[in-house]
Design an enzyme around this catalytic site. Structure first.
Site, PDB file in Angstrom:
ATOM      1  N   THR A 583      -1.551  24.416  22.762  1.00  0.00           N
ATOM      2  CA  THR A 583      -2.476  23.277  22.888  1.00  0.00           C
ATOM      3  C   THR A 583      -2.669  22.563  21.553  1.00  0.00           C
ATOM      4  O   THR A 583      -2.999  21.370  21.524  1.00  0.00           O
ATOM      5  CB  THR A 583      -3.843  23.733  23.441  1.00  0.00           C
ATOM      6  OG1 THR A 583      -4.340  24.809  22.637  1.00  0.00           O
ATOM      7  CG2 THR A 583      -3.717  24.210  24.872  1.00  0.00           C
ATOM      8  N   ASP A 584      -2.447  23.266  20.441  1.00  0.00           N
ATOM      9  CA  ASP A 584      -2.531  22.627  19.125  1.00  0.00           C
ATOM     10  C   ASP A 584      -1.406  21.621  18.905  1.00  0.00           C
ATOM     11  O   ASP A 584      -1.516  20.742  18.051  1.00  0.00           O
ATOM     12  CB  ASP A 584      -2.446  23.680  18.014  1.00  0.00           C
ATOM     13  CG  ASP A 584      -3.763  24.409  17.794  1.00  0.00           C
ATOM     14  OD1 ASP A 584      -4.704  24.179  18.575  1.00  0.00           O
ATOM     15  OD2 ASP A 584      -3.840  25.215  16.857  1.00  0.00           O
ATOM     16  N   TYR A 585      -0.319  21.778  19.632  1.00  0.00           N
ATOM     17  CA  TYR A 585       0.820  20.875  19.474  1.00  0.00           C
ATOM     18  C   TYR A 585       0.677  19.631  20.352  1.00  0.00           C
ATOM     19  O   TYR A 585       1.278  18.601  20.075  1.00  0.00           O
ATOM     20  CB  TYR A 585       2.135  21.575  19.835  1.00  0.00           C
ATOM     21  CG  TYR A 585       2.271  22.995  19.335  1.00  0.00           C
ATOM     22  CD1 TYR A 585       1.734  23.374  18.107  1.00  0.00           C
ATOM     23  CD2 TYR A 585       2.915  23.974  20.088  1.00  0.00           C
ATOM     24  CE1 TYR A 585       1.850  24.683  17.650  1.00  0.00           C
ATOM     25  CE2 TYR A 585       3.045  25.270  19.636  1.00  0.00           C
ATOM     26  CZ  TYR A 585       2.508  25.631  18.429  1.00  0.00           C
ATOM     27  OH  TYR A 585       2.614  26.924  17.981  1.00  0.00           O
TER      28      TYR A 585
END
Length: 811
Positions: A583-585
């Protein structure tokens, strides 16, 4: 918010998310479809029993809500003429056709800009519009291979795995949405549009968590493992057994993350399930201890074994409940159904009921960000084919509106040189967004403290495999081009400096735990008092409110709870899961788009606002087709390895060398014939259709694997691409570093660094035809730009700076 703009969306399934992002932000988006309908209308999943109905594709529904549809035959003179009439009154065109296709129709950027010099045209393609691989065939599988992400995912004793819901072009589409708004900002300053070129390969490399730099850093190559990741010498387990399934327990080290592990072992010790000596684990300096040989290499595995034994006797619900109470990094691994039924999203009013013509109400994912002044109105359905034909053709010609800008430009300034950003974010999800702003000229001041080491500084790859605050590739990659100011935030004088920076800033970005800024007297209402038009963003895992908002977390946990993890794997094994902090990407692209839209609104109205980004909610837009499939058909996506519903053969095949692979995707029967000819396969196989080939899976996979294993992946990809078959070797960081396409597009940059002279960072994921990026420096060392910020930006004199130094504020 973007209601002043008209977008012509020519994309198919490879780009329609970009137009949806702009539609969600208020733009008028017209989907231009061929008379037979967009190709995305044929992409599954479908409403059960309606597979032949072009109005029943759940993929199409997912990425076309809020748009209008007009049908034009762009291969005919009449259709081209009608399209050009629309272009004359449009602000933006987005297209994802095969490279060269628009030019062959007389609709290249040069052709369109001659009609409308203010036009921004964004092109999405597998490898970019120019370069040695520009015209190569590209599918989700082959781009995942080219961009390294797939090489980091899956069981280490089988071929690498893709996420079974196509992701590669969603990364490119989200990148395109943000890139378009950056170019629009520049257009409003200069009065001239330009061409934006988005490469899906480059967009996807962000999902490697910067281990794409390992080879250039002379660092140990990363590797894949089921349920975790291999980073340098460490095997990081992100899947642990629970009594009723699996959880993700993040066991990492350093100033920011280490205390979570310490609290977990205190609980384990309370329950009598670890040794007294485990209370002495050096959670802050563990990595340095291993890298210097002071701590045995096997100690990390032992620690993770203790955690796995502990979680295996407890339910997912119990573990999550304790994690919330004790502030631990443990979350359940959720499937799509779990996500759809999660009460947290209901509490945050995330879901949107949309009435679909001829079907009824369907629950869709909602806004990618909560915006206080201009909330996203997500209520319109995806369009029926050609529903806007009559209205759009009969409407009077649209006149372009002149938009205001903070400062004008003659077109030579960097696109965002008039934007000032105060960056109070850490690790990846937040800094990745402001890194893009810095790339294109924004003045970004990053504030951190040397007393609480930024986690990104402690994550591999390290330069020459040597740890150190300035040696980490993730930190350098996320913070290139930013100015660095180190403050001791425990000192009251530090708050005064922050507030002075707020007066200077257009945007303040923070990614602390919810309410942390308010507790410091730096909440949005506090910032508005010193800068009424400030735009403030808060980015965290589950948003600023709701039952899960206080769950401390990182992107690894977001990936586990957002539905991507459980579907990624083999049918006969436990889920392998997605690589790292997925999800950070994804979420930074939505944050960037929200910031740019808020700046546009501020420039037109003078009104700032507060933006609440839940990384899990933003990333859910990459999962929408599976969510709709669950809502409508009650179907849960299952692990399928590298299978594809409409392609065969489709997978990663062994190449010459140890753990070397090549991805091959056969899209149609003509490509199958080409594969048979190149590989010299038997005549009895040549005439098989897709489903017949699938029935002979074992035989076909064996003969292809035998052929590919006798040659390098580079040779295989060249031979197949020459015949029009999408193929690409599965690349790791060494192959990325020598990839001629990435070299052509200047993907890796050797830039200045304060302590290491030069360091490598990744470049931008997109290029602009007229504007150039401003990437010249790596991430800042502690306090590197103290005087530039305090004296040059804030205008402090020597006495004021000395006072701060004496007070211990400056680090």
């Amino acid at each position: 918010m973007l209601s002043a703009y008209r977008v012509l969306d020519l994309t198919d399934e490879r780009g329609q998310l970009a137009g949806m992002m702009l539609a969600d932000l208020g733009a008028e988006v017209i989907l231009v479809e061929p008379p037979s309908g967009s190709r995305s209308r044929t992409v599954g999943p479908f409403v059960d029993g309606q597979e032949d109905n072009r109005e029943a594709s759940l993929w199409f529904w997912s990425y076309n809500r809020g748009k209008r549809s007009i049908t034009l035959d762009l291969d005919s003179e009449e259709g081209q003429s009608e399209f050009k009439a629309l272009v004359a009154g449009a602000d933006i065109v987005i297209e994802s056709s095969d490279v060269g296709r628009m030019a062959s129709r007389g609709l290249s950027y040069e052709d369109l800009s001659a009609l409308n010099p203010q036009l921004v045209v964004t092109s999405i393609s597998g490898y970019g519009q120019q370069g040695p691989k520009a015209t190569w065939g590209a599918t989700d599988l082959t781009v995942a291979a080219a961009g390294m992400q797939m090489g980091l995912q899956g069981d280490d004793d089988r071929s690498p795995l893709r996420i079974p819901l196509d992701q590669s072009f969603l990364h490119a589409s989200a990148e395109a949405g943000a890139a378009t708004l950056i170019a629009l900002h520049e257009r409003n300053r200069s009065g001239v549009g330009q061409h934006i070129d988005v490469s899906a390969q480059q967009a996807l490399t962000c999902a490697t968590q910067s281990v794409s730099l390992a080879h250039l850093y002379n660092a140990q190559e990363a590797g894949r493992m089921s349920g975790g990741a291999k980073l340098g010498p460490f095997k990081i387990r992100l899947r642990s057994p629970a009594a009723d399934g699996f959880v993700s327990a993040t066991i990492l080290f350093g100033e920011a993350i280490g205390p979570f592990g310490q609290r977990l072992f205190e609980w384990i010790h309370e329950e009598g399930e670890c040794e007294d000596s485990d209370l002495e684990i050096p959670w802050i300096n563990f990595v340095d201890g291993v890298m210097t040989g002071k701590i045995p290499m096997g100690e990390y595995d032992r620690i993770q074994d203790v955690v796995a034994a502990f979680t295996s006797s407890r339910s997912k619900e119990e573990l999550l409940s304790e994690a919330l109470m004790r502030r631990l990094l443990i979350v359940p691994i959720a499937n799509v159904g779990d996500v759809a039924e999660e009460p947290h999203y209901v509490e945050r009013d995330y879901w949107r009921d949309i009435d679909i013509p001829n079907h009824g109400s369907v629950v869709f994912p909602g806004p990618s960000a909560k915006m206080s002044a201009t909330p996203m109105a997500i209520e319109e359905p995806p369009p029926l084919l050609g529903e806007g034909n009559e209205a759009l053709r009969d409407a009077p010609a649209r006149e372009l509106q002149t938009q205001s800008a903070k400062t004008a430009s003659d077109g030579t300034a960097l696109p965002l040189s008039d934007v000032n950003v105060l960056d109070l974010q850490w690790v990846m999800a937040g800094p990745a967004s402001t890194r893009v702003l810095a790339d294109w000229g924004a003045n970004v001041v990053r504030v951190e403290s040397s007393h609480k080491v930024e986690t990104a500084r402690t994550i591999q790859p390290f330069l020459n495999d040597e740890g150190g605050a300035d040696n980490g590739g993730l930190y350098q990659n996320m913070n290139a081009g930013k100015m660095g100011l180190a403050l001791d935030m425990s000192k009251p004088e530090a708050r005064e400096v922050i507030l002075d920076l707020v007066k200077w800033a257009d945007v303040v970005c923070e990614s602390f735990s919810p309410k942390a800024m308010q507790n410091w007297g730096l909440g949005y209402e506090d910032l508005k008092k010193v800068n009424p038009s400030i735009i403030m963003t808060s980015s965290c895992l589950f948003g600023q409110d709701g039952p899960l908002s206080n769950l401390a977390g990182f992107g690894t946990m977001g990936a586990s709870m957002s539905g991507f993890y459980a579907m990624t794997g083999w049918p006969d094994r436990d889920p392998a899961g997605v690589m790292g902090a997925y999800t950070d990407y994804v979420s930074p692209r939505f944050l960037t788009a929200a910031i740019m839209a808020a700046l546009d609104h501020r420039d037109r109205t003078g009104e700032g606002q507060y933006i609440d980004v839940s990384q899990a909610e933003a990333a859910m837009h990459f999962l929408t087709p599976a969510l709709l499939d669950y809502r409508i058909n009650g179907r849960e996506p299952q692990p399928v390895g590298n299978d594809h519903p409409s392609m065969f053969p489709h997978g990663n095949y062994p190449s010459a060398g140890e753990d070397k692979w090549v991805a091959i995707a056969c899209q149609d029967d003509a490509q199958w014939v080409s594969i048979c000819q190149v590989m010299g396969l038997s005549e009895q196989l040549v005439n098989l259709g897709c489903e017949q080939r699938r029935a002979h899976r074992e035989e076909i996979d064996d003969v292809i694997g035998t052929w590919t294993s006798q040659r390098s992946g580079a040779e295989t990809q060249e031979l197949l691409q020459e015949q029009g078959v999408p193929a690409h070797r599965v690349q790791m960081s060494d192959a990325l570093a020598e990839d001629e396409q990435l070299e052509y597009r200047r993907h890796f940059r050797h830039v200045d660094h304060m302590t290491n002279d030069k360091m490598w960072v990744e470049g931008t994921r997109f290029s602009m035809s007229r504007s150039r990026d401003g990437i010249t420096d790596a991430g800042p060392s502690y306090g590197q730009h103290t005087f530039e910020v305090l004296e040059g930006i804030l205008g402090y004199d020597a006495d004021r700076v000395a006072e701060l130094a004496v007070a211990g504020v400056l680090e």
